[in-house]
Scaffold this motif. Structure first.
Motif, PDB file in Angstrom:
ATOM      1  N   LEU A  85     -97.574  92.073 -15.844  1.00 46.70           N
ATOM      2  CA  LEU A  85     -98.403  91.051 -15.218  1.00 46.70           C
ATOM      3  C   LEU A  85     -99.844  91.519 -15.027  1.00 46.70           C
ATOM      4  CD1 LEU A  85     -98.479  88.252 -13.751  1.00 46.70           C
ATOM      5  CD2 LEU A  85     -97.867  89.478 -11.653  1.00 46.70           C
ATOM      6  N   ALA A  86    -100.030  92.835 -14.903  1.00 42.72           N
ATOM      7  CA  ALA A  86    -101.363  93.363 -14.601  1.00 42.72           C
ATOM      8  C   ALA A  86    -102.397  92.970 -15.648  1.00 42.72           C
ATOM      9  CB  ALA A  86    -101.291  94.889 -14.487  1.00 42.72           C
ATOM     10  N   PHE A  87    -101.994  92.898 -16.912  1.00 40.86           N
ATOM     11  CA  PHE A  87    -102.944  92.597 -17.983  1.00 40.86           C
ATOM     12  C   PHE A  87    -103.361  91.124 -17.991  1.00 40.86           C
ATOM     13  CE2 PHE A  87    -100.410  96.242 -19.361  1.00 40.86           C
ATOM     14  CZ  PHE A  87    -101.407  97.166 -19.614  1.00 40.86           C
ATOM     15  N   MET A  88    -102.723  90.295 -17.164  1.00 38.19           N
ATOM     16  CA  MET A  88    -103.028  88.873 -17.121  1.00 38.19           C
ATOM     17  C   MET A  88    -103.883  88.495 -15.914  1.00 38.19           C
ATOM     18  SD  MET A  88     -99.132  87.653 -18.010  1.00 38.19           S
ATOM     19  CE  MET A  88     -99.538  85.901 -17.999  1.00 38.19           C
ATOM     20  N   LEU A  89    -104.222  89.482 -15.080  1.00 41.00           N
ATOM     21  CA  LEU A  89    -104.917  89.177 -13.836  1.00 41.00           C
ATOM     22  C   LEU A  89    -106.361  89.668 -13.878  1.00 41.00           C
ATOM     23  CD1 LEU A  89    -102.175  90.145 -11.192  1.00 41.00           C
ATOM     24  CD2 LEU A  89    -102.641  87.910 -12.201  1.00 41.00           C
ATOM     25  N   GLY A  90    -107.279  88.758 -13.535  1.00 41.80           N
ATOM     26  CA  GLY A  90    -108.685  89.100 -13.372  1.00 41.80           C
ATOM     27  C   GLY A  90    -109.127  88.721 -11.971  1.00 41.80           C
ATOM     28  N   PRO A  91    -110.436  88.792 -11.674  1.00 41.19           N
ATOM     29  CA  PRO A  91    -110.912  88.448 -10.325  1.00 41.19           C
ATOM     30  C   PRO A  91    -110.529  87.036  -9.897  1.00 41.19           C
ATOM     31  CG  PRO A  91    -112.632  89.537 -11.577  1.00 41.19           C
ATOM     32  CD  PRO A  91    -111.512  89.271 -12.539  1.00 41.19           C
ATOM     33  N   ALA A  92    -110.597  86.050 -10.789  1.00 40.65           N
ATOM     34  CA  ALA A  92    -110.255  84.676 -10.418  1.00 40.65           C
ATOM     35  C   ALA A  92    -108.776  84.567 -10.059  1.00 40.65           C
ATOM     36  CB  ALA A  92    -110.587  83.721 -11.568  1.00 40.65           C
ATOM     37  N   GLU A  93    -107.919  85.245 -10.827  1.00 36.16           N
ATOM     38  CA  GLU A  93    -106.481  85.195 -10.552  1.00 36.16           C
ATOM     39  C   GLU A  93    -106.154  85.905  -9.232  1.00 36.16           C
ATOM     40  OE1 GLU A  93    -107.162  84.291 -14.682  1.00 36.16           O
ATOM     41  OE2 GLU A  93    -107.776  86.025 -13.482  1.00 36.16           O
ATOM     42  N   TYR A  94    -106.790  87.062  -9.009  1.00 36.19           N
ATOM     43  CA  TYR A  94    -106.558  87.769  -7.749  1.00 36.19           C
ATOM     44  C   TYR A  94    -107.032  86.938  -6.558  1.00 36.19           C
ATOM     45  CZ  TYR A  94    -104.951  92.303  -9.457  1.00 36.19           C
ATOM     46  OH  TYR A  94    -104.209  93.321 -10.008  1.00 36.19           O
ATOM     47  N   PHE A  95    -108.175  86.278  -6.714  1.00 38.54           N
ATOM     48  CA  PHE A  95    -108.673  85.417  -5.633  1.00 38.54           C
ATOM     49  C   PHE A  95    -107.669  84.320  -5.316  1.00 38.54           C
ATOM     50  CE2 PHE A  95    -110.605  81.244  -4.847  1.00 38.54           C
ATOM     51  CZ  PHE A  95    -111.132  81.457  -3.581  1.00 38.54           C
ATOM     52  N   ALA A  96    -107.153  83.653  -6.353  1.00 37.61           N
ATOM     53  CA  ALA A  96    -106.222  82.548  -6.131  1.00 37.61           C
ATOM     54  C   ALA A  96    -104.915  83.043  -5.514  1.00 37.61           C
ATOM     55  CB  ALA A  96    -105.947  81.824  -7.451  1.00 37.61           C
ATOM     56  N   ILE A  97    -104.406  84.187  -5.995  1.00 38.71           N
ATOM     57  CA  ILE A  97    -103.142  84.715  -5.468  1.00 38.71           C
ATOM     58  C   ILE A  97    -103.299  85.145  -4.017  1.00 38.71           C
ATOM     59  CG2 ILE A  97    -101.497  86.614  -5.688  1.00 38.71           C
ATOM     60  CD1 ILE A  97    -101.914  86.469  -8.712  1.00 38.71           C
ATOM     61  N   MET A  98    -104.399  85.813  -3.696  1.00 39.45           N
ATOM     62  CA  MET A  98    -104.611  86.259  -2.314  1.00 39.45           C
ATOM     63  C   MET A  98    -104.881  85.078  -1.386  1.00 39.45           C
ATOM     64  SD  MET A  98    -106.728  89.792  -2.802  1.00 39.45           S
ATOM     65  CE  MET A  98    -105.963  91.180  -3.646  1.00 39.45           C
ATOM     66  N   LEU A  99    -105.554  84.059  -1.888  1.00 40.41           N
ATOM     67  CA  LEU A  99    -105.735  82.851  -1.090  1.00 40.41           C
ATOM     68  C   LEU A  99    -104.387  82.209  -0.796  1.00 40.41           C
ATOM     69  CD1 LEU A  99    -107.782  80.890   0.178  1.00 40.41           C
ATOM     70  CD2 LEU A  99    -107.779  79.629  -1.981  1.00 40.41           C
ATOM     71  N   PHE A 100    -103.500  82.223  -1.786  1.00 39.12           N
ATOM     72  CA  PHE A 100    -102.145  81.719  -1.574  1.00 39.12           C
ATOM     73  C   PHE A 100    -101.427  82.539  -0.499  1.00 39.12           C
ATOM     74  CE2 PHE A 100     -97.580  82.019  -2.707  1.00 39.12           C
ATOM     75  CZ  PHE A 100     -97.219  80.702  -2.471  1.00 39.12           C
ATOM     76  N   GLY A 101    -101.610  83.864  -0.515  1.00 39.70           N
ATOM     77  CA  GLY A 101    -101.014  84.711   0.510  1.00 39.70           C
ATOM     78  C   GLY A 101    -101.535  84.392   1.898  1.00 39.70           C
ATOM     79  N   LEU A 102    -102.845  84.135   2.010  1.00 39.54           N
ATOM     80  CA  LEU A 102    -103.413  83.761   3.307  1.00 39.54           C
ATOM     81  C   LEU A 102    -102.825  82.452   3.823  1.00 39.54           C
ATOM     82  CD1 LEU A 102    -107.229  84.593   2.942  1.00 39.54           C
ATOM     83  CD2 LEU A 102    -105.588  85.671   4.472  1.00 39.54           C
ATOM     84  N   VAL A 103    -102.770  81.456   2.941  1.00 39.25           N
ATOM     85  CA  VAL A 103    -102.262  80.146   3.358  1.00 39.25           C
ATOM     86  C   VAL A 103    -100.776  80.226   3.679  1.00 39.25           C
ATOM     87  CG1 VAL A 103    -101.905  77.760   2.617  1.00 39.25           C
ATOM     88  CG2 VAL A 103    -104.045  78.916   2.094  1.00 39.25           C
ATOM     89  N   CYS A 104    -100.027  81.034   2.923  1.00 40.53           N
ATOM     90  CA  CYS A 104     -98.600  81.236   3.215  1.00 40.53           C
ATOM     91  C   CYS A 104     -98.413  81.742   4.633  1.00 40.53           C
ATOM     92  CB  CYS A 104     -97.989  82.237   2.240  1.00 40.53           C
ATOM     93  SG  CYS A 104     -97.261  81.491   0.784  1.00 40.53           S
ATOM     94  N   THR A 105     -99.231  82.705   5.002  1.00 38.37           N
ATOM     95  CA  THR A 105     -99.125  83.291   6.327  1.00 38.37           C
ATOM     96  C   THR A 105     -99.375  82.261   7.413  1.00 38.37           C
ATOM     97  OG1 THR A 105     -99.929  85.382   5.434  1.00 38.37           O
ATOM     98  CG2 THR A 105     -99.992  85.118   7.808  1.00 38.37           C
ATOM     99  N   ALA A 106    -100.345  81.383   7.177  1.00 39.08           N
ATOM    100  CA  ALA A 106    -100.703  80.400   8.192  1.00 39.08           C
ATOM    101  C   ALA A 106     -99.763  79.204   8.211  1.00 39.08           C
ATOM    102  CB  ALA A 106    -102.139  79.914   7.956  1.00 39.08           C
TER     103      ALA A 106
END
Length: 488
Positions: free
Chosen positions: A131-152
């Motif tokens: 999976l690492a080769f498929m992730l760039g800054p935009a993908e990391y931003f979206a995934i981490m934003l999903f993690g934030l919203v999941c928490t809330a």
């Protein structure tokens, strides 16, 4: 084998033993959480190597899941939130004179669940590397934003309160000097805030000071064990009846632990509900059913292991304690990545091997020390509060040698106490504080690459799917809150 060489070194083995022993003690004592213990240990890990520090903190985390069941079984008082389900059938077993049987079954189920969880972690290592080769800054931003919203959005409480708590954490993370521009943000002219609010200070205030205050004003009475350690060892028929629930609970807990925003508590509840649905005699649940004890214990310990998957691979903590461990990783210069097993094999495989060793040590510690835990549980909780407050003060001052940090921790603790009394969950604050800078950094990097074109955030399937999941999650959480308000 390389991981075992690292984990069996004298330093790592000693700190692993210390971590799991302290975690068990923390889990046993009502009113003291693994979160507060990890927060207090953070300053003392600065002098350790990254692998040794993570071995120690991880041992406290999953060791507390073992210890939490002891108070649940003997006193009907959950040592940890995830062990609350163990009260339903564990305490009736103890009151029926089967305390030793319940404690040994609980330790065995915890070990089985941990082994299942570790196996699932190892199985996930290769897919995550791809999976690492498929992730760039935009993908990391979206995934981490999903993690934030999941928490809330996932869990208890109102959506608005969860989002507000998460945004408060993000706002606290912005205090200090901007790394890219050198501009001081939200410091109010105070030189002490130019370096930002340390993670240790925030954690001490949120979960150390507020937890002591909550326990003090809850007037918890001095506990007395009503059942001792009576009863004999479990028979073969008991182990045979617990085998299926252990395996099912471990598999279910492993899946829940790998999902951000769920964790051991939800895993144990789901495992208990599944076993009750599958049982031929569901009326026995709540009256001392072995499956009702074995399944949630296996589930919460499996979830405690697989919770490291999103933290190590994606930098998304699934719980507040994992957010602290993520903060410890950043302090030691360990960058979460799906390629962590390839780029830092000693650290990754050494940590995995320490999980196996730590769970064996926990099994050895928990079975013969039943009598010791019973005696410790007889200590009135109010005698522990001054000791805990002194440790909080020393740990906070030791972070930067600043008395100003102690006052900040006390102020945050008072505010956190009021929020907890109001029913607001504090985990989103801490996770927002840890993930906020990473979200901002990847957002800026993505826009720099695209030269300001926001279309980069929807140009890849992974980023688009993650942002779509954010919208769906917010819509579902909003609908749930509206429905609850309407029915009320």
């Amino acid at each position: 084998m390389a991981g075992l060489d690292v984990a069996l070194s004298p330093d790592n083995l000693g700190f692993c033993l210390a971590g799991v022993a302290l975690g068990t003690l923390v889990g046993v004592l009502p009113g003291v959480s693994s979160l507060a213990a990890v927060a207090m240990l953070l300053p003392f890990t600065h002098a350790l190597s990254p692998i040794t520090a993570l071995v120690l903190l991880a041992g406290v985390y999953y060791g507390s899941e073992y210890g939490g069941s002891i108070a649940s079984i003997l006193l009907n008082v959950p040592g940890t939130p995830a062990s609350a389900v163990s009260c339903l059938d564990g305490h009736p077993m103890a009151r029926a004179g089967r305390a030793r049987e319940a404690l040994i079954l609980s330790a065995g189920a915890s070990f089985c669940g941990a082994v299942v969880g570790i196996g699932m972690m190892l199985a996930m290592a290769a897919p995550l590397a791809g999976l690492a080769f498929m992730l760039g800054p935009a993908e990391y931003f979206a995934i981490m934003l999903f993690g934030l919203v999941c928490t809330a959005a996932v869990g208890r409480g109102h959506l608005a309160a969860g989002l507000a708590a998460m945004l408060a954490g993000v706002g606290l993370a912005m205090v200090g000097t901007d790394a890219q521009t050198g501009v001081a943000r939200f410091t109010f002219g105070l030189a002490e805030l130019r370096d930002g609010v340390p993670l240790v200070v925030l954690a001490m205030g949120l979960f150390g000071v507020s937890e002591v205050m909550l326990s003090m004003f809850a007037a918890i009475p001095a506990v007395r064990c009503p059942v001792g350690s009576s009863g004999g060892w479990p028979r073969f028929s008991a182990w045979r009846g617990a085998a299926g629930p252990m395996l099912r609970g471990g598999a279910l807990g492993g899946l829940f632990g790998a999902l951000p925003g769920t964790g051991p508590t939800l895993a144990s509840i789901a495992a208990y509900a599944l076993e009750r649905r599958l049982s031929d005699r569901p009326e026995r649940f709540g009256q001392g059913a072995i499956a009702g004890l074995a399944a949630p214990e296996a589930a919460n310990n499996a979830a405690a292991q697989t919770a490291f998957v999103p933290t190590l691979a994606l930098g998304i903590p699934g719980s507040a304690t994992m957010a602290l461990i993520l903060g410890a990783m950043s302090v030691h210069g360990v960058v979460p990545s799906p390629l962590l097993a390839v780029e830092s094999p000693e650290l990754f495989w050494g940590l995995m091997a320490s999980f196996v060793i730590g769970n064996v040590l926990l099994l050895v510690l928990n079975v013969p020390l039943v009598g010791l835990w019973v005696r410790i549980l007889r200590v009135p909780p109010e005698r522990l509060y001054p000791f805990v407050l002194v440790l909080i003060g020393v740990s906070t001052f030791g972070a930067r040698g600043s008395a100003f940090d102690v006052w900040i921790a006390l102020g945050i603790g008072l505010l956190a106490y009021g929020l907890r009394r109001s029913g607001v969950q504090l985990a989103p604050v801490l996770i927002g504080f840890v993930l906020g800078p990473l979200v901002e950094e990847n957002f800026r990097r993505a826009l720099a690459i695209s030269q300001g074109d926001f279309a980069i955030f929807v140009s890849s399937p992974i980023a688009l799917a993650a942002l779509g999941a954010v919208v769906v999650l917010l819509a579902l959480a909003g609908y749930r809150s509206f429905r609850n308000a309407w029915l009320a």
